[in-house]
Write a protein that holds these residues in place. Structure first.
Motif, PDB file in Angstrom:
ATOM      1  N   TYR A  45     -20.622  -3.602 -11.467  1.00 16.79           N
ATOM      2  CA  TYR A  45     -20.866  -4.411 -10.285  1.00 16.79           C
ATOM      3  C   TYR A  45     -19.730  -4.338  -9.271  1.00 16.79           C
ATOM      4  O   TYR A  45     -19.951  -4.568  -8.071  1.00 16.79           O
ATOM      5  CB  TYR A  45     -21.096  -5.866 -10.685  1.00 16.79           C
ATOM      6  CG  TYR A  45     -22.221  -6.040 -11.679  1.00 16.79           C
ATOM      7  CD1 TYR A  45     -23.552  -6.008 -11.279  1.00 16.79           C
ATOM      8  CD2 TYR A  45     -21.954  -6.211 -13.036  1.00 16.79           C
ATOM      9  CE1 TYR A  45     -24.588  -6.154 -12.187  1.00 16.79           C
ATOM     10  CE2 TYR A  45     -22.978  -6.358 -13.958  1.00 16.79           C
ATOM     11  CZ  TYR A  45     -24.292  -6.333 -13.531  1.00 16.79           C
ATOM     12  OH  TYR A  45     -25.309  -6.466 -14.433  1.00 16.79           O
ATOM     13  N   ILE A  46     -18.514  -4.057  -9.723  1.00 16.65           N
ATOM     14  CA  ILE A  46     -17.378  -4.076  -8.798  1.00 16.65           C
ATOM     15  C   ILE A  46     -16.881  -2.672  -8.456  1.00 16.65           C
ATOM     16  O   ILE A  46     -16.156  -2.506  -7.470  1.00 16.65           O
ATOM     17  CB  ILE A  46     -16.210  -4.922  -9.363  1.00 16.65           C
ATOM     18  CG1 ILE A  46     -15.705  -4.328 -10.681  1.00 16.65           C
ATOM     19  CG2 ILE A  46     -16.622  -6.362  -9.542  1.00 16.65           C
ATOM     20  CD1 ILE A  46     -14.521  -5.096 -11.262  1.00 16.65           C
ATOM     21  N   ALA A  47     -17.242  -1.672  -9.255  1.00 13.62           N
ATOM     22  CA  ALA A  47     -16.831  -0.292  -8.939  1.00 13.62           C
ATOM     23  C   ALA A  47     -17.648   0.213  -7.752  1.00 13.62           C
ATOM     24  O   ALA A  47     -18.882   0.151  -7.774  1.00 13.62           O
ATOM     25  CB  ALA A  47     -17.031   0.610 -10.147  1.00 13.62           C
ATOM     26  N   PRO A  48     -17.022   0.721  -6.713  1.00 13.37           N
ATOM     27  CA  PRO A  48     -17.763   1.145  -5.517  1.00 13.37           C
ATOM     28  C   PRO A  48     -18.574   2.427  -5.705  1.00 13.37           C
ATOM     29  O   PRO A  48     -19.527   2.663  -4.970  1.00 13.37           O
ATOM     30  CB  PRO A  48     -16.663   1.344  -4.470  1.00 13.37           C
ATOM     31  CG  PRO A  48     -15.419   1.596  -5.260  1.00 13.37           C
ATOM     32  CD  PRO A  48     -15.568   0.810  -6.520  1.00 13.37           C
ATOM     33  N   PRO A  63      -5.844   7.746  -0.013  1.00 14.80           N
ATOM     34  CA  PRO A  63      -6.385   6.379   0.081  1.00 14.80           C
ATOM     35  C   PRO A  63      -6.821   6.041   1.504  1.00 14.80           C
ATOM     36  O   PRO A  63      -6.109   6.311   2.477  1.00 14.80           O
ATOM     37  CB  PRO A  63      -5.209   5.505  -0.357  1.00 14.80           C
ATOM     38  CG  PRO A  63      -4.417   6.388  -1.269  1.00 14.80           C
ATOM     39  CD  PRO A  63      -4.537   7.762  -0.691  1.00 14.80           C
ATOM     40  N   SER A  64      -8.017   5.458   1.597  1.00 12.57           N
ATOM     41  CA  SER A  64      -8.582   5.126   2.909  1.00 12.57           C
ATOM     42  C   SER A  64      -9.544   3.958   2.734  1.00 12.57           C
ATOM     43  O   SER A  64      -9.729   3.439   1.626  1.00 12.57           O
ATOM     44  CB  SER A  64      -9.314   6.335   3.496  1.00 12.57           C
ATOM     45  OG  SER A  64     -10.411   6.704   2.673  1.00 12.57           O
ATOM     46  N   ALA A  65     -10.178   3.549   3.810  1.00  7.69           N
ATOM     47  CA  ALA A  65     -11.139   2.453   3.741  1.00  7.69           C
ATOM     48  C   ALA A  65     -12.352   2.832   2.893  1.00  7.69           C
ATOM     49  O   ALA A  65     -12.959   1.987   2.226  1.00  7.69           O
ATOM     50  CB  ALA A  65     -11.584   2.068   5.151  1.00  7.69           C
ATOM     51  N   LYS A  66     -12.702   4.105   2.897  1.00  2.18           N
ATOM     52  CA  LYS A  66     -13.852   4.561   2.123  1.00  2.18           C
ATOM     53  C   LYS A  66     -13.512   4.708   0.651  1.00  2.18           C
ATOM     54  O   LYS A  66     -14.306   4.360  -0.229  1.00  2.18           O
ATOM     55  CB  LYS A  66     -14.363   5.885   2.688  1.00  2.18           C
ATOM     56  CG  LYS A  66     -15.663   6.357   2.061  1.00  2.18           C
ATOM     57  CD  LYS A  66     -16.180   7.609   2.749  1.00  2.18           C
ATOM     58  CE  LYS A  66     -17.517   8.051   2.142  1.00  2.18           C
ATOM     59  NZ  LYS A  66     -18.027   9.290   2.793  1.00  2.18           N
ATOM     60  N   HIS A  67     -12.341   5.241   0.367  1.00  2.00           N
ATOM     61  CA  HIS A  67     -11.858   5.392  -1.005  1.00  2.00           C
ATOM     62  C   HIS A  67     -10.478   4.727  -1.066  1.00  2.00           C
ATOM     63  O   HIS A  67      -9.477   5.333  -0.679  1.00  2.00           O
ATOM     64  CB  HIS A  67     -11.768   6.871  -1.402  1.00  2.00           C
ATOM     65  CG  HIS A  67     -13.074   7.596  -1.368  1.00  2.00           C
ATOM     66  ND1 HIS A  67     -14.026   7.471  -2.370  1.00  2.00           N
ATOM     67  CD2 HIS A  67     -13.600   8.447  -0.453  1.00  2.00           C
ATOM     68  CE1 HIS A  67     -15.066   8.225  -2.070  1.00  2.00           C
ATOM     69  NE2 HIS A  67     -14.838   8.815  -0.918  1.00  2.00           N
ATOM     70  N   LEU A  68     -10.438   3.494  -1.557  1.00  3.93           N
ATOM     71  CA  LEU A  68      -9.220   2.688  -1.474  1.00  3.93           C
ATOM     72  C   LEU A  68      -8.037   3.327  -2.189  1.00  3.93           C
ATOM     73  O   LEU A  68      -6.893   3.162  -1.768  1.00  3.93           O
ATOM     74  CB  LEU A  68      -9.485   1.292  -2.051  1.00  3.93           C
ATOM     75  CG  LEU A  68     -10.494   0.433  -1.278  1.00  3.93           C
ATOM     76  CD1 LEU A  68     -10.672  -0.914  -1.960  1.00  3.93           C
ATOM     77  CD2 LEU A  68     -10.050   0.252   0.168  1.00  3.93           C
ATOM     78  N   ILE A  78     -11.127   7.365  -7.419  1.00  4.54           N
ATOM     79  CA  ILE A  78     -10.126   6.980  -8.419  1.00  4.54           C
ATOM     80  C   ILE A  78     -10.237   5.505  -8.776  1.00  4.54           C
ATOM     81  O   ILE A  78     -10.097   5.127  -9.941  1.00  4.54           O
ATOM     82  CB  ILE A  78      -8.712   7.317  -7.901  1.00  4.54           C
ATOM     83  CG1 ILE A  78      -8.556   8.828  -7.787  1.00  4.54           C
ATOM     84  CG2 ILE A  78      -7.643   6.743  -8.832  1.00  4.54           C
ATOM     85  CD1 ILE A  78      -7.228   9.263  -7.196  1.00  4.54           C
ATOM     86  N   LEU A  79     -10.500   4.649  -7.781  1.00  4.18           N
ATOM     87  CA  LEU A  79     -10.633   3.219  -8.075  1.00  4.18           C
ATOM     88  C   LEU A  79     -11.761   2.970  -9.063  1.00  4.18           C
ATOM     89  O   LEU A  79     -11.602   2.196 -10.022  1.00  4.18           O
ATOM     90  CB  LEU A  79     -10.887   2.450  -6.774  1.00  4.18           C
ATOM     91  CG  LEU A  79     -11.154   0.953  -6.928  1.00  4.18           C
ATOM     92  CD1 LEU A  79      -9.987   0.256  -7.597  1.00  4.18           C
ATOM     93  CD2 LEU A  79     -11.459   0.313  -5.572  1.00  4.18           C
ATOM     94  N   SER A  80     -12.893   3.609  -8.876  1.00  2.00           N
ATOM     95  CA  SER A  80     -14.025   3.441  -9.794  1.00  2.00           C
ATOM     96  C   SER A  80     -13.676   3.928 -11.191  1.00  2.00           C
ATOM     97  O   SER A  80     -14.027   3.295 -12.198  1.00  2.00           O
ATOM     98  CB  SER A  80     -15.242   4.207  -9.264  1.00  2.00           C
ATOM     99  OG  SER A  80     -15.631   3.729  -8.000  1.00  2.00           O
ATOM    100  N   ARG A  81     -12.957   5.037 -11.275  1.00  2.00           N
ATOM    101  CA  ARG A  81     -12.582   5.580 -12.583  1.00  2.00           C
ATOM    102  C   ARG A  81     -11.566   4.679 -13.284  1.00  2.00           C
ATOM    103  O   ARG A  81     -11.608   4.517 -14.494  1.00  2.00           O
ATOM    104  CB  ARG A  81     -12.029   6.996 -12.419  1.00  2.00           C
ATOM    105  CG  ARG A  81     -13.111   8.006 -12.026  1.00  2.00           C
ATOM    106  CD  ARG A  81     -12.563   9.400 -11.838  1.00  2.00           C
ATOM    107  NE  ARG A  81     -12.009   9.976 -13.061  1.00  2.00           N
ATOM    108  CZ  ARG A  81     -12.742  10.495 -14.038  1.00  2.00           C
ATOM    109  NH1 ARG A  81     -14.067  10.491 -13.970  1.00  2.00           N
ATOM    110  NH2 ARG A  81     -12.158  11.002 -15.108  1.00  2.00           N
ATOM    111  N   ILE A  82     -10.680   4.074 -12.521  1.00  2.88           N
ATOM    112  CA  ILE A  82      -9.713   3.150 -13.123  1.00  2.88           C
ATOM    113  C   ILE A  82     -10.419   1.895 -13.629  1.00  2.88           C
ATOM    114  O   ILE A  82     -10.114   1.388 -14.718  1.00  2.88           O
ATOM    115  CB  ILE A  82      -8.613   2.795 -12.106  1.00  2.88           C
ATOM    116  CG1 ILE A  82      -7.694   4.007 -11.886  1.00  2.88           C
ATOM    117  CG2 ILE A  82      -7.802   1.595 -12.586  1.00  2.88           C
ATOM    118  CD1 ILE A  82      -6.627   3.782 -10.848  1.00  2.88           C
ATOM    119  N   ILE A  83     -11.356   1.387 -12.843  1.00  3.51           N
ATOM    120  CA  ILE A  83     -12.094   0.187 -13.261  1.00  3.51           C
ATOM    121  C   ILE A  83     -12.870   0.456 -14.545  1.00  3.51           C
ATOM    122  O   ILE A  83     -12.826  -0.337 -15.493  1.00  3.51           O
ATOM    123  CB  ILE A  83     -13.037  -0.274 -12.130  1.00  3.51           C
ATOM    124  CG1 ILE A  83     -12.225  -0.813 -10.954  1.00  3.51           C
ATOM    125  CG2 ILE A  83     -14.003  -1.343 -12.643  1.00  3.51           C
ATOM    126  CD1 ILE A  83     -13.061  -1.148  -9.729  1.00  3.51           C
TER     127      ILE A  83
END
Length: 288
Positions: A45-48, A63-68, A78-83
């Motif tokens: 639910y929280i992974a983009p 890192p950007s607004a699209k991929h934090l 990377i954020l989704s993979r870390i989550i």
């Protein structure tokens, strides 16, 4: 009617909990762990993005607004993979240490309670295992079983058994000579009843502390095994495997290495802070 002994035990645990909440470092550790657990449970639910979906056109995006937190060599977020990686991290730590705790308790209780030849045989095996460096023994076990996340968890469990066995053995050796244990024996209580009712409950405090600290160690060891290619295999979003995949891009895209490393550091820090806090709370004399 609640027995007097039960009331005393409840008060001891309540006092320990109050001391734990007064420890700011321990509270910080609990907050970090709570955030990681929250991420693991609600990852879908929280992974983009999908953690394994590739987009070659978006590879090594900073890192950007699209991929934090940017993207990796295959364009994965990377954020989704870390989550999602929090799931594997907690799974490895909790399951591997739970298995080590179970077998360590069995061996330690047998050695401490019965002594003699049983104690000699068990503790010599434990001493032999402790003679090998922790990570080298884990690598050897995984090399025999095969490079896989499940086998890495088995290896981590095996190498952690000796520390729990020695800890519970020392506790049992001191507790079994207590008056209430001797009285229970005189009244005809079975060995199993004595172990379950008297020995194990009075050995819980050091076991809780050691288990918490060992989870941090297990998470770090699993990341190390995955980094060496002996743990989680691609495309599993495990933090150690993410570091391994990003080694060649350290200068080109440092964010690919930095953020998984920070995730591992925070996870280990959280359990270490909580473990230290539990140690002080369950045995306040240590703090003095």
């Amino acid at each position: 009617m609640v027995k007097k002994k039960d009331k005393v035990s409840d008060n001891l645990w309540k006092n320990a909990w109050k001391r734990l909440l007064k420890n700011r470092a321990a509270v910080l550790g609990m907050v970090i762990i709570a955030l990681i657990v929250f991420s693991a449970i609600f990852a879908p639910y929280i992974a983009p993005y999908d953690p394994i979906k590739q987009n070659i056109l978006a590879r090594y995006k900073p890192p950007s607004a699209k991929h934090l937190l940017g993207t990796d060599e295959l364009g994965r977020d990377i954020l989704s993979r870390i989550i999602y990686g929090a799931r594997y991290s907690l799974l490895i730590g909790i399951i591997s240490i739970s298995l080590a705790l179970i077998f360590g308790i069995i061996l330690g209780v047998l050695a401490g309670y019965y002594g003699g030849l049983v104690d000699l045989l068990i503790m010599r095996v434990v001493d032999i295992m402790l003679a090998f460096p922790y990570i080298l023994l884990a690598i050897a076990i995984v090399a025999i079983l095969g490079p896989e996340l499940r086998n890495a968890m088995i290896a981590i469990s095996i190498v952690n058994i000796p520390r729990f066995a020695r800890l519970i053995r020392s506790s049992v050796l001191s507790i079994k000579e207590s008056e209430y244990v001797q009285a229970a024996k005189a009244l005809g209580a079975s060995d199993l009843r004595i172990i379950i009712k008297y020995l194990l409950p009075n050995s819980m405090a050091p076991l809780i502390v050691q288990s918490t600290l060992s989870i941090a160690s297990a998470i770090l060891s699993a990341a190390g095994l995955s980094f060496l290619g002996l743990g989680a295999q691609p495309p599993t979003p495990e933090w150690g495997a993410m570091l391994s995949d990003a080694r060649s891009a350290l200068q080109l895209a440092p964010w690919v290495v930095t953020f998984p490393g920070i995730a591992i550091m925070l996870n280990v820090l959280g359990f270490n802070l909580l473990g230290d806090g539990l140690r002080d709370a369950l045995d306040p004399k240590l703090k003095n």
